[in-house]
Motif scaffolding. Structure first.
Motif: not given
Length: 212
Positions: A96-100, A102, A195-196, A199
């Motif tokens: 994804d756009a954050h590098g994680f 998806s 990713g989650d 965060r």
């Protein structure tokens, strides 16, 4: 001492190189750009070669290439990899756009399964893809021990990988043999949570563990 080739020259390769050398093994790093300089954590120079030379010269081979290109690249090394144990630690996902991660690139299958299909003469074993790179060769740094899962079609190949994990500090009770290569689907799906978790927890090393 075993000669081990790590295919790939990124963060995972750098983390494992030092750990494998400390365990007494000779390490070759196979890179798509063999001019890439790879150094172990201790600062010792490590020999960097092309992918074919590294795969052909080693007794054990670790796939640390990006999962998105692993099948294509490793299929081209089929002769060099024949009859060898290929330890697959990569994850094949869309980013994804954050590098994680998806989404999985191989829904209904797994990278390990696709590698085994593409390389029928190779003994593919999936492991270590559910822990941060820094933990692969130093799992005891966490407050609670993580698990290393094994998926593969040949018991002897999985046994050799379990031995190597032990040399890297993985206690036998932390290693779980899930079964044949189809069981890699579960561990590979863990990356979709990363990713989650980052965060929620922050950028700290973590890995998957089974409480029992």
């Amino acid at each position: 001492m075993t000669t081990i080739a790590i295919l790939g020259s990124g963060t995972v390769a750098r983390a494992l190189t030092g750990a494998l050398r400390r365990a007494g093994h000779e390490v070759l790093v196979g890179s798509r750009d063999p001019r890439t300089a790879i150094r172990a954590e201790a600062g010792s120079a490590v020999r960097a070669t092309g992918l074919w030379e590294a795969a052909g010269s080693a007794e054990l081979v670790i796939n640390a290439l990006p999962g998105s290109v692993s099948v294509e690249v490793l299929a081209g090394l089929a002769k060099a990899l024949a009859d060898k144990v290929l330890i697959d630690i990569a994850n094949a996902t869309e980013i994804d756009a954050h590098g994680f991660a998806s989404a999985a690139i191989y829904p209904g299958s797994s990278l390990a399964e696709q590698l085994q299909l593409s390389l029928p003469a190779v003994h593919v074993v999936k492991t270590l893809n559910t822990v941060h790179a820094s933990l692969m060769g130093d799992p005891s740094q966490l407050a609670f021990p993580p698990c290393a899962f094994l998926s593969g079609n040949e018991a002897r190949a999985k046994g050799r990988v379990a031995e190597l994990l032990g040399e890297l500090g993985w206690a036998r009770e932390w290693i779980i043999d899930l079964g044949d290569i189809r069981t890699a689907r579960g561990p590979e799906s863990f990356v979709l949570m990363v990713g989650d978790l980052v965060r929620a927890l922050g950028p700290v090393p973590f890995g998957m563990a089974i409480a029992r």
